[in-house]
Enzyme design. Structure first.
Site, PDB file in Angstrom:
ATOM      1  N   CYS A   1     -76.161  46.443  62.266  1.00  0.00           N
ATOM      2  CA  CYS A   1     -77.188  45.935  61.335  1.00  0.00           C
ATOM      3  C   CYS A   1     -78.000  44.790  61.935  1.00  0.00           C
ATOM      4  O   CYS A   1     -79.157  44.583  61.549  1.00  0.00           O
ATOM      5  CB  CYS A   1     -76.558  45.436  60.051  1.00  0.00           C
ATOM      6  SG  CYS A   1     -75.057  46.290  59.579  1.00  0.00           S
TER       7      CYS A   1
ATOM      8  N   GLU B   1     -67.326  40.116  68.541  1.00  0.00           N
ATOM      9  CA  GLU B   1     -68.388  39.189  68.924  1.00  0.00           C
ATOM     10  C   GLU B   1     -68.143  38.740  70.366  1.00  0.00           C
ATOM     11  O   GLU B   1     -67.001  38.747  70.826  1.00  0.00           O
ATOM     12  CB  GLU B   1     -68.391  37.937  68.025  1.00  0.00           C
ATOM     13  CG  GLU B   1     -69.265  38.045  66.798  1.00  0.00           C
ATOM     14  CD  GLU B   1     -68.684  38.928  65.700  1.00  0.00           C
ATOM     15  OE1 GLU B   1     -67.447  39.071  65.669  1.00  0.00           O
ATOM     16  OE2 GLU B   1     -69.445  39.469  64.890  1.00  0.00           O
TER      17      GLU B   1
ATOM     18  N   CYS C   1     -72.513  45.388  53.306  1.00  0.00           N
ATOM     19  CA  CYS C   1     -71.240  45.549  54.029  1.00  0.00           C
ATOM     20  C   CYS C   1     -70.073  44.867  53.316  1.00  0.00           C
ATOM     21  O   CYS C   1     -68.979  45.423  53.252  1.00  0.00           O
ATOM     22  CB  CYS C   1     -71.357  45.070  55.468  1.00  0.00           C
ATOM     23  SG  CYS C   1     -71.406  43.280  55.723  1.00  0.00           S
TER      24      CYS C   1
ATOM     25  N   GLU D   1     -65.975  35.416  58.320  1.00  0.00           N
ATOM     26  CA  GLU D   1     -67.211  36.093  58.711  1.00  0.00           C
ATOM     27  C   GLU D   1     -68.240  35.969  57.583  1.00  0.00           C
ATOM     28  O   GLU D   1     -69.422  35.765  57.815  1.00  0.00           O
ATOM     29  CB  GLU D   1     -66.906  37.564  59.007  1.00  0.00           C
ATOM     30  CG  GLU D   1     -67.810  38.213  60.048  1.00  0.00           C
ATOM     31  CD  GLU D   1     -69.201  38.495  59.559  1.00  0.00           C
ATOM     32  OE1 GLU D   1     -69.343  38.762  58.361  1.00  0.00           O
ATOM     33  OE2 GLU D   1     -70.144  38.436  60.375  1.00  0.00           O
TER      34      GLU D   1
HETATM   35 FE1  SF4 Z   1     -73.558  44.612  59.546  1.00  0.00          FE
HETATM   36 FE2  SF4 Z   1     -72.076  43.138  57.947  1.00  0.00          FE
HETATM   37 FE3  SF4 Z   1     -71.486  43.271  60.539  1.00  0.00          FE
HETATM   38 FE4  SF4 Z   1     -73.650  41.933  59.782  1.00  0.00          FE
HETATM   39  S1  SF4 Z   1     -71.502  41.429  59.264  1.00  0.00           S
HETATM   40  S2  SF4 Z   1     -73.523  43.429  61.437  1.00  0.00           S
HETATM   41  S3  SF4 Z   1     -74.312  43.151  58.008  1.00  0.00           S
HETATM   42  S4  SF4 Z   1     -71.410  44.944  59.057  1.00  0.00           S
HETATM   43 FE    FE Z   2     -72.176  39.428  60.582  1.00  0.00          FE
END
Ligand code: SF4
Ligand code: FE
Length: 488
Positions: free
Chosen positions: A103, A256, A298, A446
């Site tokens: 995303c 990450e 999400c 997160e």
């Molecule tokens: Fe996608 Fe949620 Fe991950 Fe952001 S935190 S990249 S919106 S799944």
């Molecule tokens: Fe994120």
């Protein structure tokens, strides 16, 4: 061409990433047991595009070419496109229970598309055309792009150009005939190892002295001079153990990296901002609004899994009908649906940019994300409450499978005899993974810091609010100003 999940994974093998994990260089990241679950999560974004049930959400028409593209590579042509985005993210959350990473690129693409148009309008540059060409290439090849905004930032009280070490923010160190050379570090970058490309964006408002830091560009993830260092997640080495139950979510995960750019060359056709510091904040705010809206998709999707796991634990413990348990599960649902409602609302209130794509409502996107910095904490607290203390004291899978003590573990960890101990054990480790971060950055942390920490949303909420109007309403009702006459 829409890649299948298999073709996507194969395409990752072509990259030559310079990647480190746990102090070692990783050559085969596609088969690395710590990394692979995160690759699987991105692969689901490709799978959904080929499933009849999800195709309408996962596939859309390109605003550039009219061809079919994966929604994660699309420009939003209407508020409805942004509603589909949030619904797709919820579906993805339900099916992976983790961050599926793709995303950030989608949101970055949309913010860069509209911002480059407005830079060109002011300065007569041609960033927007360059960007369109690059995006056509991404869409045509169905590539995965990691959006990379957050710089490492060094001394937080000091502007990029005033840092002792100039590399605390990515910046241009050389301008050549054929392009620019960039240097610096970005932190907390989602999904880099699973991406073919990175879209670099500045991280905050810039002033004239920060000109060289106002840079937006695209680079392949394996470009010369890039080093990715994989971020740790709590209990990540459980993935290296025999068995799968202790991991909790064995199939999927997020990741990450700390990604460092040491004199990386970027040709002009991939440079979309080159010193226009006055547009840095536009790009940041638009991207942030899109991504804060994304959390309305999400996070409720992941919560659906956590709520389901919590209700299952209540079943296994034999307390599903207890009134306090039903009340707590009801509260979890309420909190999760409130986040989702915000995500839908900011799409609904979206507006058309000068470039022609749609922007999510900035105030409501920030409200969505500020709720997300709070509610998942309560959701996980309630999950832990219902799961019980055994959540953090379960013996290991090895004990469970042991020829002698296995029988003991099975006998003494049983709940309602209608269910197997193993099912109860699997559900416990799933809740453990979701609350404590085995499979992704933990659900709540997160939610706190991803897409910007809460104070950033507070600032935006204040800035986007017409306080003068609110005070005018109050003065009128209080009779300080002329009271409105319904008959007048
Ligand atoms: Fe996608 Fe949620 Fe991950 Fe952001 S935190 S990249 S919106 S799944
Ligand atoms: Fe994120």
């Amino acid at each position: 061409m829409l890649k299948t999940a298999r073709e996507y994974i194969e395409s990752l093998r072509q990259l030559k990433l310079n990647l480190y994990l746990l102090g070692e260089k990783v050559e085969d990241w596609v088969n690395n047991p710590i990394i692979r679950p995160s690759t699987n999560a991105v692969a689901m974004t490709y799978k959904l595009a080929h499933e009849p049930k999800t195709e309408a959400l996962a596939v859309t028409e390109s605003m550039l070419t009219g061809k079919k593209v994966n929604r994660f590579n699309s420009l939003f042509k209407s508020p409805d496109d942004m509603i589909c985005k949030v619904k797709l993210q919820r579906e993805m959350g339900q099916r992976t229970a983790c961050c599926f990473q793709r995303c950030v690129g989608m949101d970055g693409i949309n913010a860069t598309f509209s911002t480059t148009y407005e830079i060109d309008e002011k300065y007569g540059t041609d960033y927007h055309q360059r960007f369109r060409k690059w995006l056509e290439y991404i869409q045509e090849n169905d590539l995965c792009t990691a959006g990379a905004m957050t710089d490492v930032k060094g001394h937080r009280g000091v502007a990029p150009s005033q840092q002792d070490d100039p590399d605390m923010f990515v910046h241009i160190v050389e301008r050549r005939d054929d392009g620019v050379v960039i240097r610096g570090g970005k932190a907390n970058i989602t999904g880099t190892v699973n991406s073919h490309e990175m879209l670099l964006m500045p991280t905050l408002r810039m002033l004239e002295d920060d000109k060289d830091y106002a840079v937006c560009c695209a680079v392949p993830t394996d470009a010369e001079g890039i080093t990715h260092i994989y971020g740790r997640q709590s209990c990540d080495t459980r993935k290296l153990e025999e068995g799968e139950i202790d991991v909790g979510n064995y199939g999927f995960g997020g990741h990450e990296t700390l990604t460092v750019f040491e004199d990386v060359f970027v040709p002009w056709e991939r440079v979309f901002m080159n010193g226009e510091y006055d547009f840095s904040i536009m790009l940041v705010e638009r991207f942030a609004a899109y991504h804060r809206q994304s959390y309305g998709g999400c996070k409720p999707g992941i919560a659906d899994v956590l709520i389901g796991a919590t209700a299952s634990m209540a079943d296994y413990n034999g307390v599903r009908r207890a009134s306090h348990v039903r009340d707590k599960i009801g509260e979890m649902i309420h909190l999760s649906e409130t986040i989702h409602a915000c995500g839908l609302a900011c799409a609904h209130q979206g507006w058309k940019t000068k470039a022609g794509n749609y922007q999510s409502d900035i105030l409501l996107s920030n409200v969505c994300k500020l709720n997300t910095t709070r509610f998942p904490y309560e959701i996980t607290r309630l999950a832990e409450d219902i799961a019980g203390g055994i959540l953090v004291t379960t013996p290991s899978e090895k004990d469970f499978r042991h020829p002698q003590i296995g029988k003991i573990v099975d006998k003494y960890l049983k709940g309602d005899p209608a269910y197997s101990t193993e099912d109860r054990y699997r559900m416990l480790t799933l809740i453990h993974a979701m609350c404590f971060g085995v499979v992704a950055p933990s659900y709540h942390t997160e939610s706190m810091h991803g897409a910007g920490s809460p104070q950033a949303q507070k600032i935006m909420i204040e800035r986007e609010t017409d306080m003068e109007a609110k005070q005018r309403f109050a003065r009128s009702i209080a009779g300080i100003d002329q009271r409105e006459d319904p008959l007048g």
